[in-house]
Design a protein around this motif. Sequence first.
Motif, mmCIF file in Angstrom:
data_model
loop_
_atom_site.group_PDB
_atom_site.id
_atom_site.type_symbol
_atom_site.label_atom_id
_atom_site.label_comp_id
_atom_site.label_asym_id
_atom_site.label_seq_id
_atom_site.Cartn_x
_atom_site.Cartn_y
_atom_site.Cartn_z
ATOM 1 N N LEU A 186 0.828 -1.212 0.000
ATOM 2 C CA LEU A 186 0.000 0.000 0.000
ATOM 3 C C LEU A 186 0.860 1.258 0.000
ATOM 4 O O LEU A 186 0.547 2.234 -0.692
ATOM 5 N N ASN A 187 1.922 1.237 0.785
ATOM 6 C CA ASN A 187 2.817 2.390 0.846
ATOM 7 C C ASN A 187 3.416 2.685 -0.533
ATOM 8 O O ASN A 187 3.465 3.835 -0.971
ATOM 9 N N SER A 188 3.849 1.629 -1.221
ATOM 10 C CA SER A 188 4.413 1.808 -2.560
ATOM 11 C C SER A 188 3.349 2.303 -3.537
ATOM 12 O O SER A 188 3.614 3.179 -4.365
ATOM 13 N N ALA A 189 2.139 1.744 -3.448
ATOM 14 C CA ALA A 189 1.074 2.130 -4.373
ATOM 15 C C ALA A 189 0.672 3.591 -4.174
ATOM 16 O O ALA A 189 0.359 4.295 -5.141
ATOM 17 N N ILE A 190 0.690 4.056 -2.928
ATOM 18 C CA ILE A 190 0.319 5.453 -2.651
ATOM 19 C C ILE A 190 1.326 6.411 -3.270
ATOM 20 O O ILE A 190 0.957 7.387 -3.937
ATOM 21 N N PHE A 191 2.611 6.137 -3.075
ATOM 22 C CA PHE A 191 3.640 7.038 -3.600
ATOM 23 C C PHE A 191 3.737 6.965 -5.124
ATOM 24 O O PHE A 191 4.110 7.948 -5.766
ATOM 25 N N GLN A 192 3.420 5.809 -5.709
ATOM 26 C CA GLN A 192 3.468 5.672 -7.155
ATOM 27 C C GLN A 192 2.153 6.050 -7.830
ATOM 28 O O GLN A 192 2.059 6.015 -9.053
ATOM 29 N N ARG A 193 1.141 6.369 -7.010
ATOM 30 C CA ARG A 193 -0.192 6.725 -7.529
ATOM 31 C C ARG A 193 -0.735 5.606 -8.421
ATOM 32 O O ARG A 193 -1.304 5.849 -9.478
ATOM 33 N N ASP A 194 -0.567 4.394 -7.967
ATOM 34 C CA ASP A 194 -0.988 3.205 -8.709
ATOM 35 C C ASP A 194 -2.415 2.854 -8.276
ATOM 36 O O ASP A 194 -2.628 2.070 -7.341
ATOM 37 N N LEU A 195 -3.407 3.431 -8.957
ATOM 38 C CA LEU A 195 -4.802 3.283 -8.538
ATOM 39 C C LEU A 195 -5.297 1.835 -8.553
ATOM 40 O O LEU A 195 -5.925 1.398 -7.590
ATOM 41 N N PRO A 196 -5.077 1.067 -9.616
ATOM 42 C CA PRO A 196 -5.563 -0.320 -9.583
ATOM 43 C C PRO A 196 -4.984 -1.133 -8.432
ATOM 44 O O PRO A 196 -5.696 -1.899 -7.774
ATOM 45 N N LEU A 197 -3.691 -0.967 -8.178
ATOM 46 C CA LEU A 197 -3.053 -1.692 -7.083
ATOM 47 C C LEU A 197 -3.579 -1.212 -5.735
ATOM 48 O O LEU A 197 -3.831 -2.016 -4.826
ATOM 49 N N LEU A 198 -3.754 0.091 -5.597
ATOM 50 C CA LEU A 198 -4.260 0.658 -4.340
ATOM 51 C C LEU A 198 -5.686 0.189 -4.078
ATOM 52 O O LEU A 198 -6.020 -0.227 -2.959
ATOM 53 N N GLN A 199 -6.522 0.232 -5.100
ATOM 54 C CA GLN A 199 -7.910 -0.218 -4.946
ATOM 55 C C GLN A 199 -7.971 -1.705 -4.594
ATOM 56 O O GLN A 199 -8.721 -2.111 -3.703
ATOM 57 N N GLY A 200 -7.202 -2.510 -5.301
ATOM 58 C CA GLY A 200 -7.226 -3.952 -5.059
ATOM 59 C C GLY A 200 -6.767 -4.311 -3.665
ATOM 60 O O GLY A 200 -7.386 -5.144 -2.990
ATOM 61 N N ALA A 201 -5.679 -3.685 -3.206
ATOM 62 C CA ALA A 201 -5.153 -3.993 -1.877
ATOM 63 C C ALA A 201 -6.138 -3.578 -0.784
ATOM 64 O O ALA A 201 -6.394 -4.340 0.159
ATOM 65 N N ILE A 202 -6.704 -2.368 -0.908
ATOM 66 C CA ILE A 202 -7.663 -1.899 0.101
ATOM 67 C C ILE A 202 -8.907 -2.776 0.113
ATOM 68 O O ILE A 202 -9.428 -3.136 1.178
ATOM 69 N N LEU A 203 -9.394 -3.162 -1.076
ATOM 70 C CA LEU A 203 -10.596 -3.992 -1.154
ATOM 71 C C LEU A 203 -10.380 -5.353 -0.493
ATOM 72 O O LEU A 203 -11.213 -5.807 0.298
ATOM 73 N N VAL A 204 -9.255 -5.989 -0.790
ATOM 74 C CA VAL A 204 -8.989 -7.314 -0.227
ATOM 75 C C VAL A 204 -8.846 -7.231 1.288
ATOM 76 O O VAL A 204 -9.400 -8.059 2.032
ATOM 77 N N LEU A 205 -8.128 -6.227 1.786
ATOM 78 C CA LEU A 205 -7.962 -6.078 3.232
ATOM 79 C C LEU A 205 -9.306 -5.785 3.912
ATOM 80 O O LEU A 205 -9.593 -6.319 4.994
ATOM 81 N N ALA A 206 -10.116 -4.945 3.290
ATOM 82 C CA ALA A 206 -11.419 -4.626 3.876
ATOM 83 C C ALA A 206 -12.320 -5.856 3.899
ATOM 84 O O ALA A 206 -13.038 -6.100 4.887
ATOM 85 N N MET A 207 -12.297 -6.652 2.835
ATOM 86 C CA MET A 207 -13.112 -7.867 2.798
ATOM 87 C C MET A 207 -12.637 -8.880 3.831
ATOM 88 O O MET A 207 -13.436 -9.604 4.433
ATOM 89 N N PHE A 208 -11.321 -8.948 4.045
ATOM 90 C CA PHE A 208 -10.783 -9.804 5.100
ATOM 91 C C PHE A 208 -11.376 -9.400 6.449
ATOM 92 O O PHE A 208 -11.768 -10.260 7.251
ATOM 93 N N PHE A 209 -11.424 -8.106 6.695
ATOM 94 C CA PHE A 209 -11.940 -7.605 7.966
ATOM 95 C C PHE A 209 -13.417 -7.955 8.132
ATOM 96 O O PHE A 209 -13.850 -8.380 9.206
ATOM 97 N N VAL A 210 -14.208 -7.788 7.058
ATOM 98 C CA VAL A 210 -15.639 -8.102 7.118
ATOM 99 C C VAL A 210 -15.856 -9.591 7.359
ATOM 100 O O VAL A 210 -16.665 -9.994 8.203
ATOM 101 N N VAL A 211 -15.141 -10.432 6.604
ATOM 102 C CA VAL A 211 -15.282 -11.892 6.763
ATOM 103 C C VAL A 211 -14.812 -12.321 8.146
ATOM 104 O O VAL A 211 -15.409 -13.203 8.777
ATOM 105 N N LEU A 212 -13.753 -11.695 8.635
ATOM 106 C CA LEU A 212 -13.248 -12.037 9.965
ATOM 107 C C LEU A 212 -14.287 -11.714 11.039
ATOM 108 O O LEU A 212 -14.488 -12.501 11.977
ATOM 109 N N ASN A 213 -14.968 -10.582 10.906
ATOM 110 C CA ASN A 213 -16.040 -10.248 11.853
ATOM 111 C C ASN A 213 -17.171 -11.271 11.797
ATOM 112 O O ASN A 213 -17.754 -11.635 12.830
ATOM 113 N N LEU A 214 -17.477 -11.745 10.587
ATOM 114 C CA LEU A 214 -18.509 -12.763 10.438
ATOM 115 C C LEU A 214 -18.109 -14.055 11.145
ATOM 116 O O LEU A 214 -18.916 -14.668 11.858
ATOM 117 N N VAL A 215 -16.857 -14.460 10.956
ATOM 118 C CA VAL A 215 -16.371 -15.679 11.606
ATOM 119 C C VAL A 215 -16.408 -15.538 13.126
ATOM 120 O O VAL A 215 -16.811 -16.463 13.845
#
Length: 317
Positions: A273-302
Amino acid sequence: MFAFLLRRLIYTLPIMLGVALVCFALVHLAPGDPLVSILPPDASGELQQQLRQLYGFDRSYPEQFVAWIWRALHGDLGTSIASGRAVADEVIRAVGNTLKLAVFATLIGFAFGSLFGFVAGYFQNSWVDKAASFTAVLGVSVPHYWLGMVLVIIFSSQLMWLPPSGAGPGGSADWRWNWEHMQHLVLPAITMSVIPMGIIARTVRALVAEILSQEFIVGLRAKGLTDLGIFQHVVKNAAPTALAVMGLQLGYLLGGSILIETVFSWPGAGFLLNSAIFQRDLPLLQGAILVLAMFFVVLNLVVDVVQGLLDPRIVRS
C-alpha cells in the motif's frame, strides 16, 4: 443456529458492497493523475487517450465502479500501472505475508494479554494488578514504529541475534517455513503484538473483575467449588468477548501494518500500500484496500459465528 448464520450472511452482503464503494470513492477523490508515473513528459494527447481507454479512466465513475466490481467478482482486480503485473497476484502474495505476521502477532498479544488480564482481574487493587495494568497501558501508548526501531537497534545492530529486515536471507521476499526465514518474523511480530496485548489485557481484566463480582460466583463458592472450577466458569463467561476483541485486533493488524512493515521492509500488504500510494498506482491501491477490507468483514462474520457457538445466548437473542 442455521437461521443465525443466514441472518449474519445477509447482513454482510450490503456491508461488503458499501466497503467496495467507499474504497473506490476514496481512491478516486485523491488529487493527481494516476497515469503521470508512466507517461513521459512529452507524451502526446493520442498516447494519453489510449492509456486512459486501456485502464478505463475515460469512462464515468459509475461505469468504472460497476466494471471494477464485475471484474473483482471474477477474480480480476486489474493491472498495476507501475509494474504491469496482475494486481490480484501482487495483492495475494502481499496479504499472505501480512497474514503470517498478523496471526503470529495476535497469538502473542492474546497469550500475554489474557495472562496479564486474568492475573490483574483475580488480584484486584494489589501490586500485581497495578503492574499488569501498567504494562497494558504502556503497550497501548508506545508508538509501535518507534518500538520497532528500538528493537532493531538492540537485537540486530548491537546484539546481532536477529535480522533487521526482509522476509528471508539477503532481504528476500520469498518465504519458507524454516528457522532461517522464521527469525525474520520475530521482531516485527513482537512489535505488532504490543498494542493488541495491551487492549486484550485491559478488556480481560475488566471482564474477570465483573464476573467475579456476580452472584453466581458467590453461589459457586458457597457450594464448595474449587478455585480451578471457578476459574473454568470465569474463562467460559469471558471467552466470547475476549475472542471478539482478538478478532478485531487481527483485522486491525491486517490493515494497519504500514508503518511496521515499512520499518522492517516486510513484503506485506502495508508495504505494498505504501508503494502504491507514492506511485499513484490506482488499480493496485484499490485492489489492496478492497482485499484487506473484505478480510476484515469476513473475519467479523467468523467471530460472530464462533461467539454464537461459545455462548448460545447470542444465537437466541
